[in-house]
Design an enzyme around this catalytic site. Structure first.
Site, PDB file in Angstrom:
ATOM      1  N   GLU A   1      -4.410   4.265   6.186  1.00  0.00           N
ATOM      2  CA  GLU A   1      -4.394   3.391   7.362  1.00  0.00           C
ATOM      3  C   GLU A   1      -6.473   3.913   7.356  1.00  0.00           C
ATOM      4  O   GLU A   1      -6.676   4.555   8.661  1.00  0.00           O
ATOM      5  CB  GLU A   1      -3.152   3.545   8.285  1.00  0.00           C
ATOM      6  CG  GLU A   1      -2.424   2.936   8.450  1.00  0.00           C
ATOM      7  CD  GLU A   1      -2.320   1.510   7.897  1.00  0.00           C
ATOM      8  OE1 GLU A   1      -4.166   0.857   8.493  1.00  0.00           O
ATOM      9  OE2 GLU A   1      -1.746   1.088   8.049  1.00  0.00           O
TER      10      GLU A   1
ATOM     11  N   LYS B   1       1.220  -0.815   0.160  1.00  0.00           N
ATOM     12  CA  LYS B   1       0.115  -0.018  -0.022  1.00  0.00           C
ATOM     13  C   LYS B   1       1.049   1.466  -0.443  1.00  0.00           C
ATOM     14  O   LYS B   1       0.678   2.199  -0.833  1.00  0.00           O
ATOM     15  CB  LYS B   1      -0.895   0.322   1.268  1.00  0.00           C
ATOM     16  CG  LYS B   1      -0.298   0.334   2.401  1.00  0.00           C
ATOM     17  CD  LYS B   1      -1.667   0.365   3.644  1.00  0.00           C
ATOM     18  CE  LYS B   1      -0.639   0.762   5.149  1.00  0.00           C
ATOM     19  NZ  LYS B   1      -0.043   1.936   5.077  1.00  0.00           N
ATOM     20  N   THR B   2       1.976   1.145   0.992  1.00  0.00           N
ATOM     21  CA  THR B   2       2.495   2.630   1.121  1.00  0.00           C
ATOM     22  C   THR B   2       3.423   2.546  -0.513  1.00  0.00           C
ATOM     23  O   THR B   2       3.373   4.407  -1.044  1.00  0.00           O
ATOM     24  CB  THR B   2       3.894   2.277   1.716  1.00  0.00           C
ATOM     25  OG1 THR B   2       3.553   2.231   2.690  1.00  0.00           O
ATOM     26  CG2 THR B   2       5.121   3.137   2.462  1.00  0.00           C
TER      27      THR B   2
END
Length: 761
Positions: free
Chosen positions: A245, A58-59
């Site tokens: 998040e 995801k990063t």
């Protein structure tokens, strides 16, 4: 707005040449992505929900998407806002963006929610009703103020406790409820007390020119909702908003995001509902589950390829997560096929458990692994004690994440309180902390007199200290008050650089001399910590000097940075030590080998009398988070008995254990002390325990024997409401039989014909 079909160049006159360079650049960073990641990066306009499973990159998606927005001309660097929850995560994203974009990447706003709001409020403090150098109270500061408020209001002890009042006030602020709103909804005596505490607590914060963590977001939301001109300014400034998040956002953060996204809705949120583990502190999982409803027409992209863990670890994780009641459909897969089976460490008690974990780590170290490859995770901090003892006895280096942080040590907080008072003389809590440190003969009576005079004149206590005679002080107390006031005022006006100012302050107040007079090894350590604090200020200024987007190169900026540090920001992934931490602290991290200790009902899941299905779901998600921290090897440890209040209490295997396919587990039994039972054997078979018997044959034969007479003492059973338990007594025969079962939530007596108990194989 850029045409999604062709990159547009906004930063060069030589369009043709620059176009070639950018096309090559785009091709390079897109090549690193799998197909779903690429789709998420290429989506330009409109709302986007990226469901990113654990370890799915995801990063990388967030940072590459930022680069793509800038490279295609969809936004300038300073028009992109990315928010997350820890300084560590924000810093990692910033580093990756700078690596891809060069110095232009420094112009991207990447920060935590709290840092973003603190920055907005510093700029527009007058519109929010605060002075610019307001203080940010951490949890300890907030609790100290609440205790003082409760004492002043004569609230009876325990009705509520200060901690309970702090938690409920925090949840109210998360939901943008004022003290008046809370009072209107109060249903009982405790709630009415909390409403009164809340009202006075907020008055004291304003009087001290201070905000707590929850105020940072709540006050910002209130400001933007009331000031349409300011809201329009930030909507124009941030044309692209990305949220990391997202499953952890609360209502106030949700409102902030909607305000910033505005009608253009160029909002990308990334998260995983299966990792929503902060409901207890106000996070609302509905924010991610209802995103498509809140932002109609949004695109949803699911990232399911895991780059971290083996197939065995992922199958175990899905066995637990697959039974969550309300979740977005996803099933992680990996190209790391196979992998070691999951070690199930069956231990007598917590001493055996700790010894077994230490033994496994020693074996790993002998085989060439680093101490930093290992992490021991637990549900509650209290579980760490036995594990620490075992690691220390085995000379294995370890580090506790979430222990006493550097900035929470007494001597450090003392000096920070002085510095906060220099920046914000209205900060009464900081003044109360240091007024008699070092000793100045200024105790509670002196503070009470100062406070009374402050209330009478409607002036800050610090101002009263400048003319103590008017408050009735004489002799040594008058001299000490005047001296302290002069030190603070002159230091504030000195114009010295922050680090030099701090060093001069420490010298002026005689703090080092106070520690040297103690002449103890502990005082020597505290002296070094004070010196290190001055070094930390210098290091902060150097860091900000290299990247102004990280904060302000001022003492106020340093204090703000310190106030917003989280537990995980202190974790050093370069240190070659075993990491000990709670499951909550482990979120976002990864290790080669992970131990989850206390895999028992009552600990994981953590059970209470009023535990509801939604709480069990959150515990299930927490278990999933713990499992997916492991890259290559996972161990689950559980005990037969665990000490509580000096007594041994029988423990039951976690209900989540039975959701993991049996073929993925490899059992080992550890009973070093010989006076406690094995968790997977019947009580009457455990009077004598063979030391370190790791064979499964006894377990299997005795289990078969138990199943011949179901529901007898020693049998492990499941109940739809109480969970997994062990029968400890039986009365009667036939359908009228009553059994006494020790569940994680307590001991229950149930009649078989009504209880619908199920024997666990």
């Amino acid at each position: 707005m850029a045409d999604a079909g062709r990159p547009q160049i906004l930063f060069s006159d030589d369009i043709d040449f620059c176009f070639i360079i950018i096309v090559a650049m785009i091709a390079a960073y897109l090549k690193e992505l799998n197909e779903p990641q690429r789709q998420a990066v290429l989506h330009i306009d409109g709302p986007l929900l990226v469901l990113a499973g654990a370890g799915s990159g995801k990063t990388r998606v967030i940072t590459h998407r930022i680069v793509h927005l800038i490279a295609t001309g969809a936004a300038r660097p300073d028009q992109v806002l990315g928010v997350t929850f820890t300084n560590r995560a924000a810093g990692e994203m910033k580093e990756r963006v700078i690596a891809l974009l060069g110095n232009r990447g420094r112009l991207v706003w990447l920060s935590t929610f709290h840092s973003l709001c603190a920055r907005i409020l510093r700029i527009h403090h007058d519109r929010a009703g605060y002075k610019r150098d307001f203080t940010i109270y951490d949890e300890a500061d907030s609790l100290a103020l609440i205790k003082r408020v409760m004492k002043g209001l004569n609230i009876p002890q325990g009705q509520p406790s200060p901690g309970a009042a702090q938690a409920r006030i925090g949840r109210a602020k998360d939901n943008l409820l004022s003290a008046a709103d809370y009072a209107a909804a109060a249903v009982d005596y405790i709630d009415r007390n909390i409403a009164v505490i809340y009202e006075e607590y907020q008055k004291q914060l304003v009087r001290n020119n201070a905000l707590d963590f929850d105020d940072l977001i709540g006050v910002t939301v209130s400001l933007l909702e009331k000031d349409e001109e300011l809201a329009d300014y930030y909507r124009s400034k941030f044309t692209r908003v990305l949220v990391d998040e997202y499953q952890d956002t609360n209502h106030a953060q949700y409102r902030l995001i909607k305000l910033l996204a505005g009608e253009k809705r160029n909002l990308c949120v990334v998260g995983d509902d299966d990792q929503a583990i902060y409901g207890w502190r106000g996070a609302d999982i509905r924010n991610i589950l209802d995103f498509e409803h809140d932002f109609p027409g949004c695109r949803v992209i699911t990232l399911e390829e895991n780059y971290r863990s083996t197939k065995v670890v992922l199958e175990a994780a899905f066995g637990v997560a697959g039974r969550i009641g309300d979740r977005k459909p996803k099933h992680l897969f990996t190209r790391r096929l196979g992998g070691d089976r999951i070690g199930l460490l069956l231990c007598g008690d917590e001493r055996d458990e700790a010894a077994a974990i230490a033994e496994k780590i020693k074996l790993g170290l002998r085989s060439g692994k680093r101490a930093g490859d290992f992490a021991v995770l637990y549900r509650t901090n209290a579980q760490s004690r036995a594990i620490e003892d075992a690691l220390r006895d085995s000379a294995i280096p370890y580090n506790i994440v979430g222990g006493i942080r550097f900035y929470e040590r007494k001597e450090v907080k003392d000096i920070l309180a002085y510095l906060r008072l220099i920046v914000n003389p209205s900060d009464e809590e900081s003044l109360r902390r240091i007024i008699n440190i070092p000793k100045r003969n200024l105790g509670e009576a002196a503070l009470a007199r100062l406070s009374a005079e402050s209330s009478r004149l409607q002036k800050p206590i610090f101002e009263i200290m400048g003319d103590p005679e008017k408050a009735g002080f004489a002799g040594k107390q008058k001299i000490e008050l005047k001296k302290l006031h002069t030190i603070i005022a002159e230091t504030a006006a000195s114009g010295l650089p922050p680090a030099q100012l701090a060093a001069e302050l420490v010298r002026e107040i005689g703090y080092i001399e106070m520690l040297e007079d103690e002449d103890t090894p502990e005082a020597d350590v505290r002296k070094e910590n004070v010196i290190e604090l001055v070094n930390a200020i210098e290091a902060y200024l150097e860091m900000v000097g290299e990247d102004p987007a990280l904060g302000e190169p001022t003492l106020s900026g340093f204090l703000e940075n310190v106030a917003l540090i989280t537990d995980i920001d202190n974790w050093n992934d370069k240190a070659d030590t075993v990491s000990l931490m709670t499951l909550h602290s482990a979120k976002g991290l990864e290790f080669d080998t992970v131990f989850i200790s206390g895999f028992e009902d009552g600990l994981l899941p953590l059970l209470r009398e009023n535990t509801a299905d939604k709480d069990i779901d959150e515990e299930r998600r927490l278990c999933y988070v713990g499992i997916t921290r492991a890259k290559s090897k996972l161990y689950l440890s559980l005990t037969g008995y665990r000490r509580r209040f000096r007594n041994h209490e029988a423990a039951c295997p976690s209900r989540f254990l039975f959701d993991i396919p049996r073929e993925l587990l490899e059992d080992e039994r550890y009973n070093y002390y010989g006076d406690v039972v094995d968790p997977m054997l019947d009580d009457d078979e455990n009077v004598q325990v063979v030391s370190a018997d790791r064979s499964l044959s006894n377990f299997e034969s005795k289990s078969s024997k138990s199943m011949a007479e179901p529901f007898r003492p020693g049998a492990t059973v499941a109940h739809h409401e109480f969970g997994i338990g062990k029968i400890i007594a039986r009365e009667g025969n036939g359908p009228e039989t009553i059994v006494t079962v020790r569940f994680g939530v307590g001991t229950k007596k149930v009649m078989l014909k009504y209880a619908n108990l199920e024997i666990i194989n």
